[in-house]
Design a protein around this motif. Structure first.
Motif, PDB file in Angstrom:
ATOM      1  N   GLU A 198      16.426   9.237 -53.652  1.00 15.80           N
ATOM      2  CA  GLU A 198      16.522   7.787 -53.703  1.00 15.80           C
ATOM      3  C   GLU A 198      17.373   7.232 -52.563  1.00 15.80           C
ATOM      4  OE1 GLU A 198      17.762   6.611 -57.615  1.00 15.80           O
ATOM      5  OE2 GLU A 198      16.133   7.703 -58.602  1.00 15.80           O
ATOM      6  N   SER A 199      18.467   7.912 -52.255  1.00 16.08           N
ATOM      7  CA  SER A 199      19.272   7.403 -51.137  1.00 16.08           C
ATOM      8  C   SER A 199      18.523   7.613 -49.825  1.00 16.08           C
ATOM      9  CB  SER A 199      20.656   8.052 -51.113  1.00 16.08           C
ATOM     10  OG  SER A 199      20.585   9.375 -50.672  1.00 16.08           O
ATOM     11  N   LEU A 259      24.134   6.653 -54.261  1.00 17.91           N
ATOM     12  CA  LEU A 259      24.801   7.914 -54.600  1.00 17.91           C
ATOM     13  C   LEU A 259      25.751   7.712 -55.780  1.00 17.91           C
ATOM     14  CD1 LEU A 259      25.580   9.034 -50.949  1.00 17.91           C
ATOM     15  CD2 LEU A 259      23.880  10.080 -52.469  1.00 17.91           C
ATOM     16  N   PHE A 260      26.445   6.595 -55.768  1.00 15.94           N
ATOM     17  CA  PHE A 260      27.370   6.290 -56.865  1.00 15.94           C
ATOM     18  C   PHE A 260      26.622   6.205 -58.190  1.00 15.94           C
ATOM     19  CE2 PHE A 260      29.930   3.702 -59.640  1.00 15.94           C
ATOM     20  CZ  PHE A 260      31.226   4.093 -59.368  1.00 15.94           C
ATOM     21  N   LYS A 261      25.527   5.450 -58.206  1.00 17.60           N
ATOM     22  CA  LYS A 261      24.754   5.303 -59.440  1.00 17.60           C
ATOM     23  C   LYS A 261      24.232   6.649 -59.926  1.00 17.60           C
ATOM     24  CE  LYS A 261      21.782   2.230 -57.936  1.00 17.60           C
ATOM     25  NZ  LYS A 261      20.635   1.312 -57.941  1.00 17.60           N
ATOM     26  N   ASN A 262      23.734   7.444 -59.009  1.00 17.13           N
ATOM     27  CA  ASN A 262      23.157   8.722 -59.408  1.00 17.13           C
ATOM     28  C   ASN A 262      24.211   9.763 -59.763  1.00 17.13           C
ATOM     29  OD1 ASN A 262      20.031   8.888 -59.140  1.00 17.13           O
ATOM     30  ND2 ASN A 262      20.687   7.579 -57.483  1.00 17.13           N
ATOM     31  N   THR A 263      25.443   9.512 -59.368  1.00 17.51           N
ATOM     32  CA  THR A 263      26.531  10.384 -59.809  1.00 17.51           C
ATOM     33  C   THR A 263      27.020   9.968 -61.195  1.00 17.51           C
ATOM     34  OG1 THR A 263      27.212  10.709 -57.518  1.00 17.51           O
ATOM     35  CG2 THR A 263      28.818  11.265 -59.210  1.00 17.51           C
ATOM     36  N   HIS A 266      32.603  11.139 -42.769  1.00 21.40           N
ATOM     37  CA  HIS A 266      31.473  10.679 -41.954  1.00 21.40           C
ATOM     38  C   HIS A 266      30.140  10.699 -42.695  1.00 21.40           C
ATOM     39  CE1 HIS A 266      30.311  14.903 -41.455  1.00 21.40           C
ATOM     40  NE2 HIS A 266      29.196  14.481 -40.966  1.00 21.40           N
ATOM     41  N   ASN A 267      30.100  11.320 -43.878  1.00 24.36           N
ATOM     42  CA  ASN A 267      28.785  11.462 -44.490  1.00 24.36           C
ATOM     43  C   ASN A 267      28.930  11.636 -45.999  1.00 24.36           C
ATOM     44  OD1 ASN A 267      26.198  12.284 -45.300  1.00 24.36           O
ATOM     45  ND2 ASN A 267      25.767  13.193 -43.288  1.00 24.36           N
ATOM     46  N   LEU A 268      28.840  10.526 -46.714  1.00 24.13           N
ATOM     47  CA  LEU A 268      29.068  10.597 -48.161  1.00 24.13           C
ATOM     48  C   LEU A 268      27.849  11.165 -48.898  1.00 24.13           C
ATOM     49  CD1 LEU A 268      31.214   7.404 -48.738  1.00 24.13           C
ATOM     50  CD2 LEU A 268      31.919   9.758 -48.318  1.00 24.13           C
ATOM     51  N   SER A 269      26.702  11.207 -48.253  1.00 25.64           N
ATOM     52  CA  SER A 269      25.567  11.933 -48.847  1.00 25.64           C
ATOM     53  C   SER A 269      25.909  13.413 -48.949  1.00 25.64           C
ATOM     54  CB  SER A 269      24.303  11.766 -47.998  1.00 25.64           C
ATOM     55  OG  SER A 269      23.912  10.423 -47.925  1.00 25.64           O
TER      56      SER A 269
END
Lengths: 414, 414, 414
Positions: free
Chosen positions: B35-36, B48-52, A210-213
């Motif tokens: 950023e997100s 989130l993908f980019k920052n990971t 539910h929350n990928l952040s």
């Protein structure tokens, strides 16, 4: 220029061990956010609750019995079991290098207690969204109070795995911590059965978190914590070893991301952030057994393979219908076995004798953990039951077990 | 009282550098959440993908080439470029003060690698919500593997900026890290063009971020990380310098908040938390070039002005229709230039010669970074394209590039 | 083997104090996420704003006046008040053990400044969702700039509480920090009155927090920060004392969770995560006054009772219609009084004389803080007003005070 007390270096070593302890502590928050993020909002309070209460249980039981089971000292130890009595009692010289060149008695306890909590936390993700709270807590208490420290004693407490002709090697716990949690995760997920709606006649249905952040926060905090987990396992602030461990750990984590990204893109043709996150964790778990023995290049291979394995693992466990909502089994069990084996294949200790010792360790720990986890979960299943009823599972555990919702202000999707 | 080895202080210094490394690492999480949080939920997974993946890229490329480009050593270095070969290879004495009074070879590598990752992360906010993932990753690899370390070598690797008659001064990287990221952010945002709906015939339309809790977490983590970024740039645990750097850093951050709050309240008549958050960051970026050279009062001025500038910067870039969703250009480029210049205006080094050297550094780094970032982005634009198509941008990058949503359980606002 | 400078241990001590400072800093993020998570989404920006601006205020006012009010030095001090002048000015030897065996002047300042910020942050939760921003900031400035350091001087600055025949004992601030914040929280919540809809003719209505993931993050970060708060209060890296403080602090936190879980389950027949979270905090606040004086078993009792008290406290304050949205009064005031008293009941200092001194300290600090907080809030209430109007409270403070929403992408529940 004056002379200074010899305890000076001891102070530095102990300082690092204490700071490493706080980093391992924050891994509990990493697991809490990762696991709740990767599951559904209707079960978020339940997962947060479990991940809050597990370090509580870990600390208290480790003070009561765990520490003295895991590190009984020569006087109270055999090869398979030892016990130095209940509770904490600081021996003479506990606060000086008489106790240990690297840290005080209390630092020792707390650092190890944080590891104990970690092992238990691994399970909670795999059994998420359907396990009953009470039985899960009962399981956690028993597993972290007794099983984890007994296994830990086999290696770190001077037990039989440490006294093999070629000693089993597990630097910071690919087997002793991660696979211990991973085996219980496997048993729990198996005995619970899959979540309603996961495996249908039409095939496997993805149930997105539910929350990928939150999940991303979790993995970064875990990576951060791993600097303490692996770096602290040097048991001193030795500049050369700790800094090398930091590098092998980070390089393996990064390579794990690359491995998982590559394999998951090949398989699914999409940039799956959950695979990358789990790939990082697999890289971290994989390097843990030999973080002090590997070259930078070794770490790249260990991470790449670990990250790839986590993707295959997730697919495999879905194929055999073992429903692991967060991929904990693939990360901690598959990754833990891989990392342990890798000590025999890469780095300073590589060799056939080491491979055999690693297999003995993997097998012995696996057999004991599988059996005991099975026993505890099975007895709980046959007595109080371990799975919530269908209505509760569909409505969510939050409203039924906790009478609250994690995000009451927001409207649910249809 | 016994004598102890001289490596004792080395152990302390190295310990601090390693801990500082972990703090800089956590800045990647700070950028990810900031950023997100400041962009829309439909693009959250993408950010989130980019920052990971950026710290992953940063670590691996820095191990492969970056470290040896940035710190080639006297043997391999000229004033503008040097290279000591591929991969990491620890020189003799790498784990003792023979290598360096403050840290081991591996600590050196990892601390610097974390800085490299930071520079690349700055870009991702400015190009958010419309950049194609593949080309962005390609850009990041090239920029962090080659451009960042080449520029860094000019100062920290002993290159021409360090050998000016009055050496260019940049303590922890207002120019060498933040403006390097900031220039690429400017170029990227310019070449991409604004997001659909941002600048309409009816004027500029604010596009609010989806999660200000995340954004706040991000700024606190960045401030926390900056203790390692600036404090670690002392390159030892020297009590006087590190503690003073902690204070100037914190006071400038706090003053940045006040400056941004004051100016934004005057301009917009509201308490805008995003301005306060960016004001803190501007204070941090601003003090970075001279954190060890400033008095407490100097830090107040540097922060106040930096915080004010960030508000003017955000308004200015919107006026010239450069769409920077998170304010990264105002924080890192404007703030970085300001901080670098401030070294000539405040503190121990203030003076006209220093101002000139600072301008030379700002100009040289700016010209090189602008040109190279332009070249890379431009070639990518003309070949594979750098911007997602209109449909994808409107639907969101998450569903199109990643086939998932960050918050699938929650209903969207109308 | 060579001789090394005696400043070596000083470097280690100072390093720990600086790292502890960063951990206390991160408590501000802990409070921000905890308090916003436990309140409604329509007020989230407001709470995040307050918790961002408070450390800013704390740092700047503490540099201007607070530090010199709290630690005036013998020359400028009486028993109740002292002042060494405006601003920071490092005395000779400030960066060596001439200043202090444990840390430099700037480390001293920053560590203490982070404590000051903490005290102010406690208030913001209790007055949440209805206090006007401007008056709250005014209150915070006055309270943190003057009241907190004056009270702190009574004990830590060598004032009258430190010179009682049996000195009042407050190791890290159960009274000096937490109850100082707690009294102001009580006064603020009382003078504001309850939120609309909280106490109805039909009885008390629970107003659930909007994001329990955030609240959980908050408590873990606070626990993490407490290692610096209590561990740093040793004022050196002394291995024995710091490591013992780490253990007593953690064991009390864990026991606080158990106490709160047990009592809340008995009272409400549900597993209430907010009670467990507040129980952990109560355990932490409770151990703070005597963390260096308690045995492990003492810590268990202090935590258990503190955790239980927090549940009774929450129920009690609701009964007398003092609306404290996050339970801050129960955690910090009730927990702070309990912990201070516990120094006379448990551990090395237990005894009737100590109980009396503890009561004197609790009473003197309580009377002064209650009176001054009342005075400031009352004057603000009668002049500018301290409560937003009804329309604003119902719509939410975010849209009215800040013209933005924390989560604009998501649909609200009905």
């Amino acid at each position: 220029m004056e002379e200074i007390p010899v305890t000076d270096l001891f102070t530095v070593n102990n300082l690092w061990m204490m700071i490493a302890t706080t980093m391992v502590f924050i891994m509990n928050l990493g697991f809490a956010t990762l696991e709740s993020g990767l599951t559904r909002s209707k079960n978020a309070v339940n997962i947060l609750f479990k991940n809050t209460i597990i370090p509580v249980i870990g600390l208290l039981t480790y003070a009561m019995v765990g520490f003295n089971l895991m590190y009984p000292g020569a006087e109270f130890a055999g090869g398979f079991f030892g016990f130095a009595g209940f509770g904490l009692s600081a021996p003479e010289g506990w606060d000086s290098s008489n106790y240990n060149a690297g840290y005080t008695y209390f630092t020792d306890f707390l650092f190890q207690a944080m590891f104990a909590a970690t092992a238990a936390t691994i399970v909670s993700g795999a059994v998420a969204e359907r396990v009953k709270l009470g039985p899960f807590i009962t399981f956690s208490i028993l597993y972290v109070a007794f099983i984890y420290p007994i296994v830990g004693m086999w290696k770190w407490g001077g037990g039989f795995l440490n006294t093999l002709e070629t000693p089993f090697y597990d630097f910071a716990g690919s087997t002793i911590v991660h696979s211990v949690g991973g085996w219980a995760a496997l048993v729990g997920a198996f005995l619970l059965g899959p979540r309603i709606g996961k495996y249908t006649p039409q095939g496997m249905k993805a149930i997105p978190g539910h929350n990928l952040s939150m999940a991303t926060i979790g993995v970064f905090l875990l990576w951060f914590g791993w600097f303490g987990f692996n770096g602290g396992s040097v048991l001193s602030a030795n500049p050369g070893i700790v800094s090398k461990v930091f590098v092998t750990t980070s390089i393996s984590a990064a390579s794990g991301a690359v491995g998982a990204l590559f394999i998951s893109y090949l398989k699914f043709k999409t940039y799956d952030i959950t695979m990358v996150l789990n790939g990082i964790l697999a890289g971290l778990v994989g390097i843990t057994a030999g973080a002090d023995q590997m070259s930078v290049l070794d770490s790249v291979f260990i991470g790449l393979i670990g990250g790839g394995l986590v993707v295959f693992g997730v697919v495999f466990f879905d194929k055999i219908k073992i429903d692991d909502p967060v991929g904990a089994i693939s990360v901690h069990l598959v990754g833990g076995v891989w990392g342990t084996l890798a000590v025999g294949l890469f780095g300073n200790l590589a060799g056939m004798n080491q491979v055999i010792s690693q297999l003995i360790g993997i097998g012995a720990v696996g057999a004991f953990c599988f059996a005991t986890a099975f026993l505890i979960f099975f007895v709980l299943k046959k007595t109080v039951g371990i799975r919530v009823d269908e209505k509760e599972e569909i409505e969510g555990l939050d409203i039924n077990e906790h009478a609250m919702r994690a995000y009451p202000d927001f409207a649910a999707k249809d």
